[in-house]
Design an enzyme around this catalytic site. Structure first.
Site, PDB file in Angstrom:
ATOM      1  CD  GLU A 381      27.001  12.332 -12.426  1.00  0.00           C
ATOM      2  OE1 GLU A 381      27.980  11.688 -11.577  1.00  0.00           O
ATOM      3  OE2 GLU A 381      26.036  11.232 -12.588  1.00  0.00           O
ATOM      4  CB  CYS A 415      27.451   8.533  -8.961  1.00  0.00           C
ATOM      5  SG  CYS A 415      26.173   9.311  -9.889  1.00  0.00           S
TER       6      CYS A 415
END
Length: 746
Positions: A381, A415
């Site tokens: 990710e 993020c």
């Protein structure tokens, strides 16, 4: 009655009657006549803030006109009428109940004894209720204890034994301007070799346990993680600058991972086989939940694991490993190998006996790993540049609250953080909206993480690179709405900043900055806002603030991100409720969402289709579903077929799977043809040399080299993207009637 009760107790002079001006003038006159005095109160605002007063009065009107409020019946009420008797009886019942024992509050959580919630089936663990005095005392005690005792030295642990490297590295406390907090030993290349060998040796024993046995170990891990919550919170505060509330959700998520992944272990009869040895490489910004998720998923699948934490957060990862060993994870199945960037870490990633790597980090780090080892089975990710769109139909106060929380939680070091706000022109041009945004941002209490009143803690390190540029530089057309500024000479503590006038295509529009700075863009309408939201190379999270159902439906069919959020914050994804993972350059590898139904099954291999296998009858994908079933929030998980895929290496079954889903398939003979295809994904089939793989990864496209699966359902998953949509369905405590349009009617 209240006046008589007060007079009977000699306290009549201490009671004052109040009413809201304008709500019932006749009642107000009667009360004033009976008691001689009445205080009328009303909202008082500057003329330019009249909307706030109207909103307040509408809420009071809503209360007073409710069926349970006698004011709603007063206009048609006469003495001894049915309405009169009903209200009189209601009042008498209320007076009679005053002598009854007060019902106990449902808020009874006490973390010192009530450390986890267990059940026969998965449900998300509740976070700590800090309104409870017992819980506030509990967390203060843990913060004090860890501060007084200090943190120990941490060393690599291979097969249950700590290695002998000297503890020459220093872990720092960002809340104390980077002061030393503990020492740790960085693994040598020899230690890496020993860890990989030990993991290979332990593989058969762990994989040989039945799913039920592994599930029980993970359940024990959930209980022990819950028991260790207080210490984990304190260590995260010291080492990672996590405020208590931000750290608390990480512990809950780690517990959820253990319970949820335990329920999603594939049975051996399906043909599933674990990879073997998996290296988990987590980031520093979620120092507990992300490593816990990677380790627990890999263990659930039957892999042995080497945990290589971020150098900034070795202590939290070491505490996690200790908890898991204490819970019954065999030392042969989990090895702890911290190391600085260099030869040892490079060897760990490129080691031929490492079967897969689970990374959460930047897109650049993922690319570097694949340059080192093009055949690497990498599940990652990676990065996000996330925007929240606010339309003219949004509730401005709720939009600002959600935006500020999403932009500056953990100092913007997420993020998933909202680093962009794209405002429809009517919102951007409303000076009142921007003024309220300024007030909300400037009201954030910035300070050391261990102080309970701190809302925004420190940066993990003084800003550099893209973040420093974002905090100190304005591009053409930009101006500061709230100038960011350092609060100390060390550069760890910063007041957050907001810049307006960010242009489409500019550096700030396209670059992940990872810190406390928010950029604001002005869009002509919703379509332009969505286009700018989708125009970044990433697709991790996206948010919308709008109350018009048509706008919501329009947006959610066009937003290009793995996690979509409507009328709520766009961070804080929860296991099962909002499985987490992105699109475009926010994902590398299988693409299964962490905390979702396919993640454990992605950490191994499935039977491969043979050339003589019969053509399957392609099943339908599972329809959109909301397994959490909450009333006040819809959380829909769905599959979105890819728009276009470039296929390198012909396979009839793969082509048939693409056609079954309506995917536009472009077959290519050379990797150089990929940019011209405009594809969402590059599927590579057949034997591939390192040169082809490197060229494929350099395209920047989502690359999938998984062989065609013999299981039609598994194969169809290669041609879709997973998406989670979360929509708040309540305003001011009232649940709306809006249905999630993606779900079939019950």
């Amino acid at each position: 009655w209240a006046h008589d009760q007060a007079a009977r107790r000699g306290a009549g002079h201490r009671v004052e009657f109040e009413m809201l001006e304008g709500m019932s003038p006749a009642v107000a006159e009667a009360v004033a006549a009976r008691f001689g005095a009445l205080r009328l109160y009303a909202p008082v605002v500057a003329r330019g803030e009249l909307e706030a007063a109207i909103a307040y009065l509408v809420r009071r009107l809503d209360e007073n006109s409710g069926a349970d409020n006698f004011l709603a019946h007063q206009f048609g009420m006469a003495i001894d009428s049915a309405a009169w008797r009903a209200e009189a009886d209601r009042f008498r019942r209320a007076v009679a109940r005053r002598a009854e024992p007060r019902p106990p509050t449902r808020r009874t959580q006490d973390r010192s004894v009530d450390f986890w919630t267990k059940g026969d089936h998965f449900s998300n663990q509740p976070d700590t209720d800090f309104t409870r005095p017992a819980n506030r005392r509990w967390v203060r005690d843990w913060l004090t204890r860890v501060n007084d005792e200090g943190l120990p030295e941490y060393r690599p642990v291979v097969a249950g034994s700590a290695t002998g490297e000297p503890a020459g590295e220093v872990g720092v406390d960002p809340s104390r301007s980077g002061a030393p907090a503990y020492r740790w030993a960085s693994a040598s290349v020899d230690t890496v070799e020993a860890a990989v060998a030990a993991a290979r040796l332990g593989q058969d024993g762990w994989a040989g346990r039945s799913p039920a046995e592994r599930r029980e170990v993970l359940r024990n891990a959930a209980r022990e993680l819950s028991r260790a919550r207080g210490r984990l919170l304190a260590v995260m505060a010291v080492e990672a600058g996590k405020t208590v509330r931000q750290g608390d959700t990480e512990v809950s998520e780690a517990v959820d991972f253990a319970l949820y992944y335990g329920e999603h272990i594939p049975e051996p009869a399906t043909g599933f086989r674990p990879y073997g040895t998996v290296v988990v490489v987590p980031p520093w910004n979620f120092p507990l939940s992300i490593p816990a998720g990677g380790v627990l998923a890999a263990l659930a699948a039957g892999n042995t694991v080497i945990l290589k934490p971020a150098p900034e957060t070795v202590a939290v990862a070491a505490e996690l490993a200790r908890v898991l060993w204490a819970a019954g994870v065999p030392p042969a199945a989990l090895h702890f190998v911290p190391c600085v960037d260099g030869d040892a870490s490079g060897r760990l990633i490129t080691h031929p006996d490492v079967d897969a790597v689970v990374l959460t980090g930047s897109w650049d780090t993922a690319r570097m790993f694949l340059e080192w080892r093009p055949t690497l089975n990498l599940h990652a990710e990676t990065s996000g540049k996330n925007a929240m769109v606010v339309t003219a139909t949004a509730d401005p106060d709720e939009a600002i609250a959600d935006l500020v929380a999403s932009a500056f939680g953990h100092a913007g070091q997420k993020c998933s953080a909202a680093s962009l706000a794209i405002l429809e022109a009517a919102v951007f041009d409303d000076s009142r909206f921007l003024r309220r945004l300024v007030d909300a941002v400037e009201s954030l209490r910035v300070g050391p993480a261990p102080i309970p009143s701190t809302v925004m803690g420190p940066l993990i390190r003084p800003p550099g690179g893209a973040l420093e540029r974002a905090l100190r530089h304005l591009d053409a057309g930009e101006r500061w709405l709230v100038p960011p500024r350092p609060l100390d000479a060390s550069g760890y503590l910063w007041k957050p900043g907001v810049k307006v006038g960010v242009e489409p295509g500019s550096s700030f529009h396209q670059t992940e900055c990872f810190g406390p700075v928010l950029g604001v863009m002005r869009a002509a309408d919703l379509d332009q806002a969505v286009a700018w939201q989708n125009a970044t190379p990433y697709g991790l999270t996206a948010g919308l603030q709008a109350l018009d159902p048509a706008e919501i439906d329009h947006w959610r069919e066009r937003a290009e991100a793995g996690n979509l959020y409507v009328n709520r914050g766009m961070t804080g994804a929860m296991v099962r409720r909002q499985p987490f993972g992105g699109w475009k350059r926010s994902v590398v590898g299988a693409g299964a969402k962490a905390g979702g139904p396919n993640y454990v099954a992605s950490l191994g291999t499935w039977p491969v289709a043979g050339p003589r296998d019969p053509r399957p009858a392609w099943p339908s994908l599972d329809p959109p579903s909301d397994p959490s079933g909450l009333r006040a929030e819809s959380n829909v998980f769905r599959y979105r077929p890819l728009r276009r895929v470039a296929l390198y290496g012909h396979d009839a079954r793969a082509a048939a799977a693409a056609r079954a889903l309506g995917v536009d398939l472009v077959e290519i003979g050379r990797i150089e043809q990929v940019p011209a295809t405009g594809a969402d994904k590059l599927r590579l089939l057949g034997h591939l040399d390192d040169g082809v793989l490197r060229a494929a990864h350099r395209t920047g496209l989502w690359v999938d080299s998984t062989p065609v699966s013999a299981d039609p359902k598994r194969e169809l998953l290669r041609w879709v993207r997973e998406q989670a949509l979360s929509e708040s369905r309540h305003r001011h405590g009232n649940v709306t009637r809006r249905r999630p349009g993606l779900l079939a009617r019950p």
